[in-house]
Design a protein around this motif. Structure first.
Motif, PDB file in Angstrom:
ATOM      1  N   PRO A 134      12.950   2.597  -5.384  1.00  5.39           N
ATOM      2  CA  PRO A 134      12.011   1.479  -5.559  1.00  5.39           C
ATOM      3  C   PRO A 134      11.072   1.739  -6.742  1.00  5.39           C
ATOM      4  N   PRO A 135      10.599   0.693  -7.408  1.00  7.69           N
ATOM      5  CA  PRO A 135       9.712   0.882  -8.563  1.00  7.69           C
ATOM      6  C   PRO A 135       8.491   1.746  -8.255  1.00  7.69           C
ATOM      7  N   GLU A 136       7.920   1.575  -7.043  1.00 13.16           N
ATOM      8  CA  GLU A 136       6.749   2.372  -6.684  1.00 13.16           C
ATOM      9  C   GLU A 136       7.070   3.865  -6.694  1.00 13.16           C
ATOM     10  N   GLU A 137       8.282   4.218  -6.231  1.00  7.15           N
ATOM     11  CA  GLU A 137       8.674   5.636  -6.217  1.00  7.15           C
ATOM     12  C   GLU A 137       8.892   6.160  -7.635  1.00  7.15           C
ATOM     13  N   LYS A 138       9.403   5.329  -8.523  1.00  7.43           N
ATOM     14  CA  LYS A 138       9.595   5.741  -9.912  1.00  7.43           C
ATOM     15  C   LYS A 138       8.240   6.003 -10.579  1.00  7.43           C
ATOM     16  N   ILE A 139       7.310   5.080 -10.381  1.00  5.81           N
ATOM     17  CA  ILE A 139       5.972   5.264 -10.955  1.00  5.81           C
ATOM     18  C   ILE A 139       5.336   6.520 -10.382  1.00  5.81           C
ATOM     19  N   SER A 140       5.484   6.714  -9.079  1.00  9.15           N
ATOM     20  CA  SER A 140       4.909   7.884  -8.422  1.00  9.15           C
ATOM     21  C   SER A 140       5.524   9.180  -8.940  1.00  9.15           C
ATOM     22  N   ALA A 141       6.836   9.175  -9.199  1.00 11.57           N
ATOM     23  CA  ALA A 141       7.505  10.386  -9.688  1.00 11.57           C
ATOM     24  C   ALA A 141       6.927  10.819 -11.025  1.00 11.57           C
ATOM     25  N   VAL A 142       6.696   9.854 -11.929  1.00 15.89           N
ATOM     26  CA  VAL A 142       6.102  10.177 -13.224  1.00 15.89           C
ATOM     27  C   VAL A 142       4.646  10.607 -13.047  1.00 15.89           C
ATOM     28  N   ALA A 143       3.900   9.849 -12.240  1.00 20.29           N
ATOM     29  CA  ALA A 143       2.469  10.122 -12.064  1.00 20.29           C
ATOM     30  C   ALA A 143       2.234  11.495 -11.443  1.00 20.29           C
ATOM     31  N   ARG A 144       3.035  11.855 -10.466  1.00 22.95           N
ATOM     32  CA  ARG A 144       2.828  13.136  -9.779  1.00 22.95           C
ATOM     33  C   ARG A 144       3.364  14.309 -10.593  1.00 22.95           C
ATOM     34  N   THR A 145       4.566  14.179 -11.122  1.00 17.84           N
ATOM     35  CA  THR A 145       5.204  15.303 -11.807  1.00 17.84           C
ATOM     36  C   THR A 145       4.624  15.541 -13.192  1.00 17.84           C
ATOM     37  N   ILE A 146       4.369  14.486 -13.948  1.00 19.79           N
ATOM     38  CA  ILE A 146       3.956  14.622 -15.346  1.00 19.79           C
ATOM     39  C   ILE A 146       2.445  14.538 -15.523  1.00 19.79           C
ATOM     40  N   TYR A 147       1.791  13.608 -14.806  1.00 18.61           N
ATOM     41  CA  TYR A 147       0.338  13.450 -14.983  1.00 18.61           C
ATOM     42  C   TYR A 147      -0.478  14.357 -14.064  1.00 18.61           C
ATOM     43  N   GLY A 148       0.067  14.712 -12.904  1.00 16.31           N
ATOM     44  CA  GLY A 148      -0.687  15.497 -11.933  1.00 16.31           C
ATOM     45  C   GLY A 148      -1.429  14.651 -10.920  1.00 16.31           C
ATOM     46  N   ALA A 149      -1.114  13.355 -10.829  1.00 17.63           N
ATOM     47  CA  ALA A 149      -1.774  12.476  -9.861  1.00 17.63           C
ATOM     48  C   ALA A 149      -1.301  12.807  -8.444  1.00 17.63           C
ATOM     49  N   ASN A 150      -2.126  12.496  -7.485  1.00 13.14           N
ATOM     50  CA  ASN A 150      -1.714  12.697  -6.086  1.00 13.14           C
ATOM     51  C   ASN A 150      -1.525  11.383  -5.343  1.00 13.14           C
ATOM     52  N   ASP A 151      -1.779  10.265  -6.035  1.00 17.02           N
ATOM     53  CA  ASP A 151      -1.642   8.973  -5.355  1.00 17.02           C
ATOM     54  C   ASP A 151      -1.622   7.861  -6.406  1.00 17.02           C
ATOM     55  N   LEU A 152      -1.192   6.687  -5.976  1.00 12.62           N
ATOM     56  CA  LEU A 152      -1.249   5.484  -6.802  1.00 12.62           C
ATOM     57  C   LEU A 152      -2.226   4.499  -6.186  1.00 12.62           C
ATOM     58  N   GLU A 153      -2.977   3.793  -7.023  1.00 14.08           N
ATOM     59  CA  GLU A 153      -3.817   2.686  -6.585  1.00 14.08           C
ATOM     60  C   GLU A 153      -3.222   1.414  -7.194  1.00 14.08           C
ATOM     61  N   ILE A 154      -2.412   0.727  -6.433  1.00 13.24           N
ATOM     62  CA  ILE A 154      -1.714  -0.448  -6.946  1.00 13.24           C
ATOM     63  C   ILE A 154      -2.552  -1.685  -6.656  1.00 13.24           C
ATOM     64  N   SER A 155      -2.963  -2.381  -7.693  1.00 14.55           N
ATOM     65  CA  SER A 155      -3.832  -3.551  -7.539  1.00 14.55           C
ATOM     66  C   SER A 155      -3.081  -4.689  -6.858  1.00 14.55           C
ATOM     67  N   ARG A 156      -3.842  -5.677  -6.407  1.00 17.75           N
ATOM     68  CA  ARG A 156      -3.234  -6.838  -5.764  1.00 17.75           C
ATOM     69  C   ARG A 156      -2.318  -7.575  -6.745  1.00 17.75           C
ATOM     70  N   ALA A 157      -2.762  -7.686  -8.009  1.00 19.84           N
ATOM     71  CA  ALA A 157      -1.938  -8.360  -9.015  1.00 19.84           C
ATOM     72  C   ALA A 157      -0.638  -7.591  -9.246  1.00 19.84           C
ATOM     73  N   ALA A 158      -0.734  -6.257  -9.296  1.00 18.52           N
ATOM     74  CA  ALA A 158       0.466  -5.452  -9.523  1.00 18.52           C
ATOM     75  C   ALA A 158       1.433  -5.561  -8.342  1.00 18.52           C
ATOM     76  N   ARG A 159       0.896  -5.666  -7.128  1.00 23.12           N
ATOM     77  CA  ARG A 159       1.784  -5.809  -5.967  1.00 23.12           C
ATOM     78  C   ARG A 159       2.541  -7.140  -6.025  1.00 23.12           C
ATOM     79  N   LYS A 160       1.856  -8.188  -6.489  1.00 23.43           N
ATOM     80  CA  LYS A 160       2.553  -9.470  -6.665  1.00 23.43           C
ATOM     81  C   LYS A 160       3.616  -9.361  -7.745  1.00 23.43           C
ATOM     82  N   ASP A 161       3.284  -8.629  -8.814  1.00 29.27           N
ATOM     83  CA  ASP A 161       4.269  -8.409  -9.875  1.00 29.27           C
ATOM     84  C   ASP A 161       5.501  -7.701  -9.326  1.00 29.27           C
ATOM     85  N   LEU A 162       5.275  -6.677  -8.494  1.00 26.88           N
ATOM     86  CA  LEU A 162       6.393  -5.903  -7.942  1.00 26.88           C
ATOM     87  C   LEU A 162       7.224  -6.733  -6.967  1.00 26.88           C
ATOM     88  N   GLU A 163       6.572  -7.633  -6.244  1.00 22.21           N
ATOM     89  CA  GLU A 163       7.324  -8.537  -5.366  1.00 22.21           C
ATOM     90  C   GLU A 163       8.262  -9.420  -6.190  1.00 22.21           C
TER      91      GLU A 163
END
Length: 574
Positions: free
Chosen positions: A462-491
């Motif tokens: 899923p797109p969320e998992e792809k974004i998370s893979a980059v954010a966690r592995t490359i950036y060092g993030a521990n979570d995503l904050e997906i806005s309401r607009a972005a969730r509609k985009d992903l739908e």
């Protein structure tokens, strides 16, 4: 946006060199004689009939000169990336050019494959994007400005599609476009924040249908991304046709193909798809083609230029925009995945200045080993990112005049503790001779088999998992904050069947996080996902994070104010 070499990157006085940057550049312009482009082509085994010449020193390669595929055993691809740069840049392009010159000096048949500069940063912060000192692309002024017209062709093709789209809305064509569901903006190759958000179609019925829109910079255009990822003319036209521009009143997608725009757009790109051939300061062939930014696009030169360099040279030196977290990750997960490319070695550029800043210090703290040591955690983070793709990076220490030998030695010691080979680079002052140690390290690294291709995520995820893979592995993030607009985009992404596309994350280049003021190793943060755009032609989902914008603004003191045309017709200040 391409890294550049600032005026700080000069060296202690030498009996053979001028003391100041401007004098050095002036000296180079007087003493450096460019070789005819036919001779540069001959170095790669390219005969004159495959060239479309633009004067004595620039040419495009005709389609019959471009390789159909890449024999990986012939040309080894060397990827040059960097840690997160400061606002002045850390000389990644300078290092790439110098490395190619160093490889040539030690007897390797070498070609460069680099991006074209954009007028936006040239007239904004940088004042040029062709390297620096004795490691430049030539003719640098021509390349920095209009070059062979590729940028203008991309802008024209993009804006033609916008005009055809608004024309269909105006005449209420059978496509039945919903003007409030049109999201194809216009582009301009100048930094202009006043055009980020606009209202068009004002002035009555004859002037179109009023709607909100805006401008992006040309380097962020999906047409630019398509040009750089297309493998031939047929692929170019297929990708152009898939561009998603909006929706009709029934919610069905409207593409460039449905607007019958593909043919005319391709016609405008007839020459732009052909790689440009120029040379470095020391006459190394350079294929300079395409210019997507690394922070708001995929940050890599064209697939065609990279494949051509690898087909005609033993070493093809390329770069990926800004730090490894942006351009290089996209080089692997987007460009390599799409084109079947894979590098033989990764070079990671570091500077004392950047490490000081990432250690909580500032660029003026000469000799501050404490800040430098703290900043090495940032380097270690990027090393882990490189290793995520299976590589052990070669570290290039780009030496600046206000560094100390103690600081260079300290970085070398820490690199040895990380089991990394580090080499000092003094190419800005010394040209290829200042890159020979780095070149030898690169050749030694390529003696080992390249690791097999691996990517951070599967396309089926899923797109969320792809974004998370980059954010966690490359950036060092521990979570995503997906806005309401972005969730509609992903739908919408899922409902239209685009959820198996890879992701291209637009993020600040100054930090591993989305906050440009957060330096160092920015672990344990949440990555804010603000919106997701479908770039169906380019073949990825563009994920916008934080406060990233796709139309930069000019700084308080634009470089444009220092650029002029002399009475003799020479451009000065670039």
């Amino acid at each position: 946006m391409r890294g550049h070499t600032s005026v700080e990157q000069t060296f202690p006085p030498s009996p053979h060199l001028p003391e100041c940057y401007n004098c050095l550049v002036f000296s180079l312009s007087k003493n450096f004689t460019m070789r005819p482009i036919l001779d540069i082509a001959a170095d790669l085994g390219l005969p004159p009939h495959v060239l479309m010449c633009y004067g004595e020193h620039m040419a495009k390669l005709r389609l019959n000169a471009l390789p159909r595929s890449v024999d990986n055993s012939k040309g080894k691809i060397v990827l040059v990336s960097a840690i997160n740069p400061t606002r002045s840049g850390e000389g990644k392009t300078t290092v790439a050019i110098g490395l190619a010159q160093g490889l040539a000096r030690i007897g390797q048949r070498t070609a460069l494959a680099l991006r074209e500069p954009s007028l936006g940063p040239i007239f904004g912060v940088k004042g040029g994007g062709t390297g620096g000192g004795r490691c430049q692309l030539e003719p640098s002024t021509r390349i920095n400005l209009h070059f062979t017209g590729d940028m203008h062709a991309v802008g024209a093709a993009h804006n033609l599609l916008a005009a055809l789209l608004d024309n269909a809305v105006h005449f209420r064509s059978e496509l039945d476009l919903e003007h409030r569901q049109v999201f194809w903006r216009r582009v301009l190759d100048v930094n202009d924040r006043a055009l980020r958000a606009t209202v068009i179609g004002l002035g009555g019925r004859l002037n179109g249908v009023p709607r909100e829109s805006g401008f992006d910079i040309t380097a962020a255009s999906e047409v630019m991304a398509i040009l750089c990822l297309a493998e031939d003319l047929a692929d170019l036209k297929a990708r152009l046709g898939r561009i998603l521009v909006g929706f009709d009143r029934s919610g069905n997608p409207v593409t460039a193909q449905r607007l019958q725009a593909t043919g005319a757009m391709a016609a405008l790109l007839q020459d732009a798809i052909l790689p440009n051939l120029v040379q470095s300061t020391e006459g190394v062939p350079a294929l300079v083609h395409g210019g997507p930014f690394g922070n708001i696009a995929h940050g890599c030169n064209s697939v065609l230029a990279t494949k051509t360099a690898a087909a005609y040279a033993d070493f093809a030196v390329t770069e990926a925009g800004f730090g490894f977290d942006l351009g290089a990750e996209k080089f692997f997960d987007l460009k390599c995945r799409s084109a079947g490319l894979w590098p033989s070695v990764v070079v990671l550029v570091v500077t004392v200045r950047a490490l000081r800043i990432h250690g909580g210090g500032n660029s003026a703290q000469v000799g501050s080993i404490e800040a430098l040591e703290r900043g090495l955690a940032h380097l270690a983070h990027h090393v882990r990112s490189v290793r995520a793709f299976g590589f052990e990076p070669v570290i290039a220490i780009n030496c600046f005049t206000d560094d100390s030998r103690q600081e260079w030695a300290f970085i070398e010691k820490k690199c040895a503790q990380l089991r990394l080979h580090a080499a000092r680079f003094t190419g800005f002052r010394d040209g290829g001779s200042g890159a020979e140690a780095l070149a030898q390290a690169v050749v030694a690294a390529t003696a080992q088999p390249a690791p097999p291709a691996r990517f951070l995520y599967a396309l089926e995820s899923p797109p969320e998992e792809k974004i998370s893979a980059v954010a966690r592995t490359i950036y060092g993030a521990n979570d995503l904050e997906i806005s309401r607009a972005a969730r509609k985009d992903l739908e919408r992404v899922r409902s239209l069947g685009y959820d198996q596309l890879p992701v291209c994350i637009a993020k600040t280049h100054l930090s591993l996080s989305s906050d440009p003021t957060r330096t160092g190793s920015a672990d344990n943060f949440s990555l804010p996902v603000e919106s997701v755009r479908i770039a169906a032609g380019a073949g990825y989902l563009l994920v916008l994070t934080g406060d990233i914008v796709t139309m930069p603004g000019l700084p308080h003191d634009p470089a444009a104010t220092r650029i002029d045309l002399s009475d003799d017709g020479d451009i000065i200040g670039i």
